[in-house]
Design a protein around this motif. Structure first.
Motif, PDB file in Angstrom:
ATOM      1  N   ILE A  73       0.876  -1.141  -0.036  1.00 29.39           N
ATOM      2  CA  ILE A  73      -0.044   0.150  -0.058  1.00 29.39           C
ATOM      3  C   ILE A  73       0.948   1.245  -0.017  1.00 29.39           C
ATOM      4  O   ILE A  73       1.409   1.586   1.270  1.00 29.39           O
ATOM      5  N   LEU A  74       1.120   1.714  -1.008  1.00 21.39           N
ATOM      6  CA  LEU A  74       2.048   2.913  -1.091  1.00 21.39           C
ATOM      7  C   LEU A  74       1.470   4.180  -0.557  1.00 21.39           C
ATOM      8  O   LEU A  74       0.104   4.220  -0.202  1.00 21.39           O
ATOM      9  N   ARG A 117       8.217   1.247  -0.741  1.00 16.52           N
ATOM     10  CA  ARG A 117       8.706   1.299  -2.205  1.00 16.52           C
ATOM     11  C   ARG A 117       9.748   0.638  -2.205  1.00 16.52           C
ATOM     12  O   ARG A 117      10.687   0.585  -1.272  1.00 16.52           O
ATOM     13  N   GLY A 118      10.123  -0.121  -3.324  1.00 17.53           N
ATOM     14  CA  GLY A 118      11.282  -0.717  -3.524  1.00 17.53           C
ATOM     15  C   GLY A 118      11.205  -2.172  -3.840  1.00 17.53           C
ATOM     16  O   GLY A 118      10.119  -2.588  -4.362  1.00 17.53           O
ATOM     17  N   GLY A 125      10.907   8.217 -10.808  1.00 11.42           N
ATOM     18  CA  GLY A 125      11.413   7.867  -9.452  1.00 11.42           C
ATOM     19  C   GLY A 125      10.972   6.494  -9.004  1.00 11.42           C
ATOM     20  O   GLY A 125      10.135   5.865  -9.692  1.00 11.42           O
ATOM     21  N   LEU A 126      11.619   6.066  -7.848  1.00  9.00           N
ATOM     22  CA  LEU A 126      11.185   4.524  -7.558  1.00  9.00           C
ATOM     23  C   LEU A 126       9.807   4.469  -6.772  1.00  9.00           C
ATOM     24  O   LEU A 126       9.939   4.722  -5.657  1.00  9.00           O
ATOM     25  N   ASP A 127       9.128   3.859  -7.672  1.00  9.70           N
ATOM     26  CA  ASP A 127       7.631   3.658  -6.979  1.00  9.70           C
ATOM     27  C   ASP A 127       7.040   4.888  -6.400  1.00  9.70           C
ATOM     28  O   ASP A 127       6.369   4.811  -5.489  1.00  9.70           O
ATOM     29  N   ALA A 168      11.569  -0.585   0.936  1.00  8.80           N
ATOM     30  CA  ALA A 168      11.739  -2.151   1.198  1.00  8.80           C
ATOM     31  C   ALA A 168      12.968  -2.482   0.392  1.00  8.80           C
ATOM     32  O   ALA A 168      12.997  -2.824  -0.964  1.00  8.80           O
ATOM     33  N   SER A 169      14.191  -2.314   1.155  1.00 12.17           N
ATOM     34  CA  SER A 169      15.497  -2.832   0.340  1.00 12.17           C
ATOM     35  C   SER A 169      15.574  -4.163   0.042  1.00 12.17           C
ATOM     36  O   SER A 169      14.722  -4.871   0.703  1.00 12.17           O
TER      37      SER A 169
END
Length: 302
Positions: free
Chosen positions: A111-112, A116-117, A142-144, A199-200
């Protein structure tokens, strides 16, 4: 609609299938290139999406990069209404994002703007979230970070990453199909960057179980890394993965085996494995594991 589909792992397959079942024209599939696999890595293995697309008779492309003008021109020449992206695995340059008439829509497993990631499902379980879901977002550089078009939620409960991935894949497939039906009428909602979490990618070094944590955190760690890479401990010099566990009563030195049912003390309370896997062996339930592995009470696991 005329659609380009971009995805690679099992998670993406239900979305591809749902688009076809909904009678959209999937003109081309983009996926990661075949990788060495099979016995001794001598065979090239196609992605799950590649295999399904081939079964469906859809053209498949698997460039190593989309940065070249030639690849970007080939993509634009497909004249798609929209590109649907689900765990594709490559960064999309701006010319790719801009080529379809409605841009590129992504099926993201959180749920953004939370998670993200690269590893949103793993991280949400490990963090102790109670709810996660799917966000359909308009992709940008951009990333997400792009604006959101639709969301769906589901409880996490005691699910593993493997189980939750399968569930979210089906939710995402249906949510994307519904989003495309209403696409002309939807109003994208900008994300609040101040609430974003990242979220790496999962590092294999994270997989060793740290018994100096409360039992609840150990269980989340185990479930978040199941089935891959698998949270593990050492027994007689051999790695043993715990693929599912439950909280248990008991206390002792962290890592200490408290009984003949492999109840293991944590920093606070204890856990008991439910499903395990020795290195090089198939997964097994606790009773099967204990029949072949004697773990004496008082053993301290590393």
């Amino acid at each position: 609609m005329r659609i380009i589909f971009m995805g690679s792992p099992d998670f993406a397959v239900p979305t591809l299938q749902a688009l076809v079942d909904a009678a959209h024209e999937v003109v081309c599939v983009y996926t990661q290139p075949p990788r060495p696999g099979g016995r001794r890595g001598k065979e090239l293995t196609k992605t799950a999406v590649h295999q399904r697309a081939s079964d469906l008779g859809i053209e498949v492309r698997h460039p190593k990069s989309l940065k070249s003008a030639e690849e970007q021109e080939a993509f634009a020449a497909l004249e798609a209404d929209v590109a649907v992206v689900a765990a594709y695995g490559l960064i999309l340059p701006q010319p790719i994002l801009d080529a379809p008439r409605h841009g590129c829509l992504n099926v993201h497993a959180s749920i953004l703007p939370h998670w993200r990631g690269a590893a949103p499902i793993h991280r949400s379980i490990m963090a102790g979230d109670t709810v996660t879901g799917i966000t359909i977002m308009q992709m940008e550089a951009g990333l997400d970070t792009g604006p959101m078009l639709a969301t769906a939620r589901t409880p996490i409960e005691d699910k593993t990453t493997g189980e939750l991935t399968e569930e979210l894949a089906e939710i995402g497939a249906q949510l994307m199909v519904g989003t495309l039906i209403d696409l002309e009428m939807l109003h994208p909602l900008a994300q609040d960057d101040s609430e974003a979490t990242y979220a790496s990618k999962i590092d294999k070094a994270e997989a060793r179980i740290d018994w100096d944590r409360p039992a609840s955190g150990v269980v989340r760690h185990i479930h978040g890394l199941s089935p891959f890479p698998g949270a593990w401990f050492e027994l007689d010099g051999v790695r043993v993965k715990i693929l599912r566990a439950e909280a248990a009563d008991g206390s002792g030195m962290p890592g200490e085996v408290l009984d003949d049912r492999l109840t293991i003390a944590c920093e606070e309370s204890a856990i008991r494995p439910v499903e395990l896997q020795r290195a090089g062996k198939p997964k097994m339930d606790l009773d099967t594991f204990l029949r072949g592995n004697v773990v004496a009470k008082g053993t301290v696991l590393a």
